[in-house]
Design an enzyme around this catalytic site. Structure first.
Site, PDB file in Angstrom:
ATOM      1  N   ALA A  65       0.848  -1.188   0.000  1.00  0.00           N
ATOM      2  CA  ALA A  65       0.000   0.000   0.000  1.00  0.00           C
ATOM      3  C   ALA A  65       0.885   1.240   0.000  1.00  0.00           C
ATOM      4  O   ALA A  65       1.800   1.355   0.814  1.00  0.00           O
ATOM      5  CB  ALA A  65      -0.896   0.004   1.232  1.00  0.00           C
ATOM      6  N   LYS A  66       0.623   2.137  -0.926  1.00  0.00           N
ATOM      7  CA  LYS A  66       1.300   3.432  -0.878  1.00  0.00           C
ATOM      8  C   LYS A  66       0.433   4.294   0.038  1.00  0.00           C
ATOM      9  O   LYS A  66      -0.435   5.041  -0.412  1.00  0.00           O
ATOM     10  CB  LYS A  66       1.406   4.026  -2.287  1.00  0.00           C
ATOM     11  CG  LYS A  66       2.295   5.246  -2.375  1.00  0.00           C
ATOM     12  CD  LYS A  66       2.489   5.652  -3.820  1.00  0.00           C
ATOM     13  CE  LYS A  66       3.190   6.998  -3.944  1.00  0.00           C
ATOM     14  NZ  LYS A  66       4.593   6.988  -3.562  1.00  0.00           N
ATOM     15  N   SER A  67       0.633   4.084   1.335  1.00  0.00           N
ATOM     16  CA  SER A  67      -0.265   4.715   2.294  1.00  0.00           C
ATOM     17  C   SER A  67       0.368   5.939   2.923  1.00  0.00           C
ATOM     18  O   SER A  67       1.590   6.071   2.978  1.00  0.00           O
ATOM     19  CB  SER A  67      -0.659   3.712   3.377  1.00  0.00           C
ATOM     20  OG  SER A  67       0.468   3.379   4.149  1.00  0.00           O
TER      21      SER A  67
END
Ligand code: PPE
Length: 306
Positions: free
Chosen positions: A157-159
């Site tokens: 996840a590019k969170s």
């Protein structure tokens, strides 16, 4: 920073200055949100196009899925909104930032009813690590902060929250005068830069860390494909910090950074202390790809209608 004029918010355009949120916006407190970083380029043949738009928004949707966030728009709608955002802002070249966040409503970690909001901003963003970095390469240093384990936070996840890790590492080494930080994983192997993936070249072999703790980079995938077309297969596996010390060439990849040579790492000169021949070649073919000069890769580009 240079500003754009319009920001797409939850399905409609608002003026840049009016794209405001409440201070109790959930993501602001706890970091649960996802985003993308995308670039739009001027085409050599005229007009502009967004580079690898579908791949970025696919990752945006997957990032949300990993974190259990339900985006109230489809990937196709977000693609269209990105194109329209660029068109409305009238920028020939810009960086795009789609952001999915939880709005205000409930507070607390167990909140589930907050609206899932989506914003897409765009603005002109020059060379990520400065013009000189592209020409001469950068000085990189291993950070004392490790890249989180995939059971701590999730690198798929590019969170929003994941970036606290990157910022701590980056600030730590920049204060000491280095250009960029390298993060090791929890086992001590090379993970990635604070905002880039890492490639190592030695005796013509190109290696990169498997993305079990790094972000699965779209620029890295592009570069891997461009290398494959030159008959060079990128080997994904474990990379140690001293693999970098004895490398002929080291370079970084990222949407914002593009392709950046590393000329020094942990105070050791890499190769000849200047961008190596393969790095130069990859920089050149990446430049062709993003400006629409590779006929076989037109599918990487989403044109902006006039
Ligand atoms: N790792 C990290 C941690 C990362 O943030 C990026 C992109 C990459 C690898 C490369 O991924 P890709 O862009 O798909 O090739 N970093 C973004 C954020 C930069 C920022 O400072 O903000 C970017 O390059 O847009």
């Amino acid at each position: 920073m240079e500003k754009g004029s319009w920001i797409w918010m939850d399905g409609k355009f608002v003026a840049w200055e009016d794209a405001q949120v409440h201070v109790l916006t959930h993501t602001l407190h706890y970091g649960l949100g996802v985003f993308e970083g995308i670039r739009c380029y001027r085409m050599t043949a005229g007009g502009s196009a967004i580079f690898r738009l579908k791949e970025h928004n696919r990752r945006l949707v997957e990032s949300a899925h990993v974190l259990g966030i339900k985006i109230p728009f489809s990937r196709e709608q977000i693609d269209e909104a990105c194109v329209e955002t660029v068109r409305r802002n009238g920028l020939a070249e810009s960086y795009l930032r789609p952001l999915v966040f939880l709005g205000d409503g409930e507070m607390g970690l167990s909140a589930t009813t907050n609206p899932v909001r989506v914003a897409i901003a765009t603005w002109p963003w020059g060379k990520y690590l400065g013009d000189e970095s592209v020409r001469s390469g950068i000085r990189m240093k291993t950070s004392s902060f490790w890249r989180f384990h995939s059971n701590t936070l999730m690198p798929r996840a590019k969170s929003v929250g994941n970036y606290l890790n990157s910022i701590l590492a980056s600030r730590e080494v920049r204060i000491s005068g280095y250009d960029e930080a390298l993060l090791l994983d929890t086992e001590g192997f090379v993970a990635e830069g604070s905002g880039e993936n890492v490639f190592v070249v030695r005796d013509g072999v190109v290696r990169t860390p498997e993305p079990h703790s790094a972000l699965s980079g779209i620029t890295a995938a592009t570069v891997t494909e461009l290398l494959r077309e030159r008959g060079i297969n990128v080997v994904a596996g474990r990379v140690t910090r001293d693999d970098l010390y004895v490398a002929d060439e080291v370079f970084l990849t990222g949407t914002a950074a593009e392709v950046i040579p590393v000329r020094e790492f942990d105070d050791r000169q890499i190769g000849l202390g200047q961008p190596g021949p393969l790095t130069r070649e990859i920089q050149a073919s990446y430049a062709k790809a993003i400006h629409g000069e590779l006929p076989e890769h037109q599918d990487w580009l989403t044109p902006i209608p006039a």
